[in-house]
Design an enzyme around this catalytic site. Structure first.
Site, PDB file in Angstrom:
ATOM      1  N   ASP A   1       1.611  21.186 -19.641  1.00 27.90           N
ATOM      2  CA  ASP A   1       0.937  19.912 -19.895  1.00 27.90           C
ATOM      3  C   ASP A   1       1.922  19.096 -20.733  1.00 27.90           C
ATOM      4  O   ASP A   1       2.082  19.335 -21.935  1.00 27.90           O
ATOM      5  CB  ASP A   1      -0.388  20.134 -20.645  1.00 27.90           C
ATOM      6  CG  ASP A   1      -1.119  18.822 -20.893  1.00 27.90           C
ATOM      7  OD1 ASP A   1      -0.468  17.767 -20.868  1.00 27.90           O
ATOM      8  OD2 ASP A   1      -2.339  18.863 -21.139  1.00 27.90           O
TER       9      ASP A   1
ATOM     10  N   ARG B   1     -13.698  16.532 -32.966  1.00 26.31           N
ATOM     11  CA  ARG B   1     -12.964  17.569 -32.242  1.00 26.31           C
ATOM     12  C   ARG B   1     -13.421  18.921 -32.788  1.00 26.31           C
ATOM     13  O   ARG B   1     -12.684  19.644 -33.433  1.00 26.31           O
ATOM     14  CB  ARG B   1     -11.440  17.428 -32.411  1.00 26.31           C
ATOM     15  CG  ARG B   1     -10.853  16.156 -31.873  1.00 26.31           C
ATOM     16  CD  ARG B   1     -10.462  16.167 -30.405  1.00 26.31           C
ATOM     17  NE  ARG B   1     -11.538  16.105 -29.458  1.00 26.31           N
ATOM     18  CZ  ARG B   1     -11.359  15.800 -28.166  1.00 26.31           C
ATOM     19  NH1 ARG B   1     -10.162  15.528 -27.694  1.00 26.31           N
ATOM     20  NH2 ARG B   1     -12.380  15.778 -27.330  1.00 26.31           N
TER      21      ARG B   1
ATOM     22  N   PHE C   1      -7.848  22.526 -23.842  1.00 26.79           N
ATOM     23  CA  PHE C   1      -8.089  21.097 -23.987  1.00 26.79           C
ATOM     24  C   PHE C   1      -9.268  20.763 -23.081  1.00 26.79           C
ATOM     25  O   PHE C   1      -9.402  21.312 -21.987  1.00 26.79           O
ATOM     26  CB  PHE C   1      -6.858  20.233 -23.655  1.00 26.79           C
ATOM     27  CG  PHE C   1      -7.167  18.789 -23.895  1.00 26.79           C
ATOM     28  CD1 PHE C   1      -7.336  18.321 -25.191  1.00 26.79           C
ATOM     29  CD2 PHE C   1      -7.402  17.906 -22.852  1.00 26.79           C
ATOM     30  CE1 PHE C   1      -7.721  17.002 -25.441  1.00 26.79           C
ATOM     31  CE2 PHE C   1      -7.785  16.589 -23.090  1.00 26.79           C
ATOM     32  CZ  PHE C   1      -7.941  16.145 -24.400  1.00 26.79           C
ATOM     33  N   THR C   2     -10.105  19.827 -23.532  1.00 27.02           N
ATOM     34  CA  THR C   2     -11.390  19.548 -22.870  1.00 27.02           C
ATOM     35  C   THR C   2     -11.270  19.349 -21.354  1.00 27.02           C
ATOM     36  O   THR C   2     -11.840  20.113 -20.573  1.00 27.02           O
ATOM     37  CB  THR C   2     -12.014  18.301 -23.517  1.00 27.02           C
ATOM     38  OG1 THR C   2     -11.044  17.242 -23.505  1.00 27.02           O
ATOM     39  CG2 THR C   2     -12.436  18.571 -24.950  1.00 27.02           C
TER      40      THR C   2
ATOM     41  N   TYR D   1       0.836  -1.204   0.000  1.00 28.38           N
ATOM     42  CA  TYR D   1       0.000   0.000   0.000  1.00 28.38           C
ATOM     43  C   TYR D   1       0.872   1.256   0.000  1.00 28.38           C
ATOM     44  O   TYR D   1       0.574   2.234  -0.695  1.00 28.38           O
ATOM     45  CB  TYR D   1      -0.932   0.021   1.229  1.00 28.38           C
ATOM     46  CG  TYR D   1      -1.916   1.167   1.159  1.00 28.38           C
ATOM     47  CD1 TYR D   1      -3.143   1.010   0.517  1.00 28.38           C
ATOM     48  CD2 TYR D   1      -1.593   2.413   1.686  1.00 28.38           C
ATOM     49  CE1 TYR D   1      -4.028   2.076   0.410  1.00 28.38           C
ATOM     50  CE2 TYR D   1      -2.471   3.478   1.578  1.00 28.38           C
ATOM     51  CZ  TYR D   1      -3.692   3.314   0.939  1.00 28.38           C
ATOM     52  OH  TYR D   1      -4.557   4.372   0.831  1.00 28.38           O
TER      53      TYR D   1
ATOM     54  N   PHE E   1     -18.884  15.387 -25.258  1.00 31.30           N
ATOM     55  CA  PHE E   1     -18.496  14.576 -26.418  1.00 31.30           C
ATOM     56  C   PHE E   1     -18.378  13.090 -26.081  1.00 31.30           C
ATOM     57  O   PHE E   1     -18.523  12.240 -26.946  1.00 31.30           O
ATOM     58  CB  PHE E   1     -17.174  15.090 -27.022  1.00 31.30           C
ATOM     59  CG  PHE E   1     -16.015  15.058 -26.057  1.00 31.30           C
ATOM     60  CD1 PHE E   1     -15.810  16.099 -25.170  1.00 31.30           C
ATOM     61  CD2 PHE E   1     -15.140  13.989 -26.036  1.00 31.30           C
ATOM     62  CE1 PHE E   1     -14.745  16.068 -24.260  1.00 31.30           C
ATOM     63  CE2 PHE E   1     -14.078  13.947 -25.141  1.00 31.30           C
ATOM     64  CZ  PHE E   1     -13.889  14.991 -24.252  1.00 31.30           C
TER      65      PHE E   1
ATOM     66  N   LYS F   1      -0.177   8.606 -22.918  1.00 27.90           N
ATOM     67  CA  LYS F   1       0.265   8.975 -24.278  1.00 27.90           C
ATOM     68  C   LYS F   1       1.766   8.684 -24.414  1.00 27.90           C
ATOM     69  O   LYS F   1       2.163   7.541 -24.599  1.00 27.90           O
ATOM     70  CB  LYS F   1      -0.058  10.446 -24.540  1.00 27.90           C
ATOM     71  CG  LYS F   1      -1.540  10.725 -24.845  1.00 27.90           C
ATOM     72  CD  LYS F   1      -2.394  10.745 -23.635  1.00 27.90           C
ATOM     73  CE  LYS F   1      -3.749  11.355 -23.863  1.00 27.90           C
ATOM     74  NZ  LYS F   1      -4.585  11.300 -22.659  1.00 27.90           N
TER      75      LYS F   1
HETATM   76  N1  PM9 Z   1      -6.404  13.191 -24.100  1.00 31.56           N
HETATM   77  C1  PM9 Z   1      -7.158  12.250 -26.137  1.00 31.56           C
HETATM   78  O1  PM9 Z   1      -7.754  11.349 -26.727  1.00 31.56           O
HETATM   79  C2  PM9 Z   1      -7.999  11.277 -23.975  1.00 31.56           C
HETATM   80  C3  PM9 Z   1      -9.212  11.842 -23.351  1.00 31.56           C
HETATM   81  S1  PM9 Z   1     -10.082  13.071 -24.226  1.00 31.56           S
HETATM   82  C4  PM9 Z   1     -10.752  12.217 -25.475  1.00 31.56           C
HETATM   83  O2  PM9 Z   1      -6.531  13.141 -26.724  1.00 31.56           O
HETATM   84  C5  PM9 Z   1      -3.977  16.406 -22.908  1.00 31.56           C
HETATM   85  C6  PM9 Z   1      -3.214  17.249 -23.866  1.00 31.56           C
HETATM   86  C7  PM9 Z   1      -4.676  15.313 -23.345  1.00 31.56           C
HETATM   87  C8  PM9 Z   1      -5.407  14.522 -22.413  1.00 31.56           C
HETATM   88  C9  PM9 Z   1      -6.190  13.437 -22.834  1.00 31.56           C
HETATM   89  C10 PM9 Z   1      -5.363  14.907 -21.051  1.00 31.56           C
HETATM   90  C11 PM9 Z   1      -6.123  14.137 -20.021  1.00 31.56           C
HETATM   91  C12 PM9 Z   1      -4.639  15.992 -20.674  1.00 31.56           C
HETATM   92  N2  PM9 Z   1      -3.965  16.728 -21.600  1.00 31.56           N
HETATM   93  O3  PM9 Z   1      -7.145  11.207 -20.503  1.00 31.56           O
HETATM   94  O4  PM9 Z   1      -7.131  11.964 -18.171  1.00 31.56           O
HETATM   95  O5  PM9 Z   1      -4.668  15.007 -24.645  1.00 31.56           O
HETATM   96  O6  PM9 Z   1      -5.229  10.650 -19.006  1.00 31.56           O
HETATM   97  O7  PM9 Z   1      -5.518  12.932 -19.781  1.00 31.56           O
HETATM   98  C13 PM9 Z   1      -7.163  12.274 -24.689  1.00 31.56           C
HETATM   99  P1  PM9 Z   1      -6.305  11.608 -19.342  1.00 31.56           P
END
Ligand code: PM9
Length: 470
Positions: free
Chosen positions: A228, A395, A137-138, A85, A462, A271
């Protein structure tokens, strides 16, 4: 070359420029269901590709997030999971990898990127403060807004033009930041939110000159600069390819130099890091680190796992080191450029220059007869799926959501359908099949009708919205 970016692995002209620096040890079968089955599947999914079942998808370009193939080393690392843990060995390996490769001192792990966005927004934004950033970004903007912040887009204007050719279309316009400081006062700016390769602009990078100048400006006004870093390795390759003085530098050196100009970063490890889950936030300031460490136990998990299993942290620690190898990142981005090149040569309207992680189709140019409030990019994603079982993502206006003040749709200039390429997953033959399907859908673009939205969730619509054909 029409994509304006060119990758070479060696010195010899006229030779093929890159190939994958790996061979395949294990495969996962995929197959295509029939056209009538695809039509039924997308209708049942409310014409939202997020609501399809993956068994009904042939080539999955929904996202490059968590969809990478791990290496044999990473899988071996999974067996070394220390699932204690507290104080897992794997956390310390991960911490060391981030400290060495990104250069930040204090690391807080999270379950994925948005967990990290939540923590940093919560810790650093006071209600009513502005958060300037290079395009929204979303999930990032949502967390900034939920923490009481007001996002302000300070990216260069050219980023909103899909055809403007600039090697660094992700750059921040420093005059926009200066004006915001003058107008609102530095004390009312939480921090600058800088994304390495700007997802919503088409995966466009930021130059080293831009981050250097930004650092100077931040120092003049006492502002913090957070990065980011989700696709910062891809960004670093673009600096090596296009910025003078960096041709001979390794991607790892460039990445480290870039991060040196920032006060901290958040990361979706799903990523660049070549893993299926995980994230982190990392900073240089001890006091802020203590606050983040305290918040992580409330929202994610203990500060030595933050929502990840020990094995996930080990795979990530290994993935971080693999991700900054020049031959890996060249072949990863090279594959995206290859697909972009095919499409540009066939006259298909895509965002240019081609970015690091995806091809972005210009849905307005596909369907000039469909108004933006009938969701042309959503339509295009559905058409592509029906043609070939390829799954992409909207998008455009759906992703942009509603203005929290007025409740109206936000209408972004870019109305795009994204084909995100998972890392180390598909072959060049898959790229050819994708290009052929896009071409077919482009040729059949005339009589396609728009959508109306029939279900809309409150946040990040979305992901779950549903549509019907008009
Ligand atoms: N990005 C993408 O497909 C996955 C979720 S939105 C469809 O591009 C940036 C630049 C991203 C991102 C996720 C996140 C969030 C932060 N910054 O998905 O929570 O492209 O791991 O990261 C997606 P998490």
């Amino acid at each position: 070359m029409s994509s304006q970016r060119y990758i070479t692995m060696g010195e010899q002209k006229g030779r093929r420029s890159w190939a994958e620096p790996w061979k395949i040890k294990m495969v996962e079968p995929i197959s295509m269901i029939s056209r009538s089955e695809r039509e039924k599947a997308i209708q049942e999914a409310g014409y939202n590709t997020f609501l399809l079942r993956s068994k009904d998808v042939y080539i999955d370009l929904l996202t490059d997030s968590g969809t990478s193939a791990m290496s044999d080393r990473q899988w071996a690392g999974m067996m070394l999971g220390d699932e204690a843990y507290a104080g897992s060995v794997n956390f310390y390996n991960l911490e060391k990898a981030i400290q060495e490769i990104y250069g930040y001192e204090y690391i807080v792990p999270t379950h994925q990127g948005r967990g990290a966005e939540h923590l940093i927004s919560h810790a650093e934004i006071r209600k009513g403060q502005y958060v300037p950033g290079n395009m929204y970004f979303t999930t990032t903007r949502l967390h900034q807004e939920l923490a009481g912040g007001i996002f302000v887009d300070v990216i260069i204007d050219e980023a909103h033009d899909p055809y403007h050719i600039d090697p660094f279309k992700g750059n921040i316009d420093l005059r926009k930041v200066e004006n915001l400081v003058k107008e609102k006062g530095a004390e009312n700016i939480a921090y600058i939110s800088l994304a390495g390769t700007v997802n919503m602009a088409g995966g466009q990078p930021v130059s080293m000159a831009n981050v250097k100048a930004l650092r100077k400006l931040c120092d003049q006004h006492g502002l913090k600069l957070y990065l980011d870093a989700t696709r910062m390795v891809e960004n670093s390759l673009f600096i090596q390819l296009s910025e003078s003085g960096y041709k001979k530098k390794k991607v790892a050196e460039i990445l480290k130099e870039f991060c040196d100009y920032t006060d901290g970063a958040w990361m979706s490890g799903k990523k660049d890091h070549l893993v299926n889950i995980g994230g982190w936030v990392a900073v240089r300031d001890k006091n802020l680190a203590d606050r983040l460490r305290n918040a992580v136990v409330v929202y994610e998990g203990l500060h030595t796992y933050g929502g990840m299993a020990g094995r996930d942290m080990e795979a990530m620690a290994i993935g971080i080191r693999e991700s900054v190898e020049d031959d890996h990142i060249k072949s990863r981005v090279g594959q995206v450029l290859y697909l972009g090149e095919l499409l540009v040569n066939w006259g298909i309207p895509i965002v240019r220059p081609v970015g690091g992680h995806a091809i972005f189709l210009d849905a307005r140019a596909f369907y000039p007869h469909i108004p933006q409030d009938q969701f042309p990019a959503q339509v295009l994603a559905s058409e592509l799926y029906m043609d070939s079982g390829i799954r992409s993502m909207e998008r455009g206006v759906v992703s942009a959501g509603r203005d929290p003040q007025t409740g109206d749709h936000r209408y972004p200039k870019l109305e795009l359908t994204r084909l995100a390429i998972p890392r180390r997953v598909y072959t060049e033959a898959h790229m050819d099949v994708i290009a052929e399907s896009v071409k077919m859908v482009y040729e059949d673009r005339k009589n396609i009708k728009g959508f109306k939205m029939v279900y809309e969730p409150e946040y990040l619509r979305f992901f779950q919205a549903r549509f019907e054909r008009l």
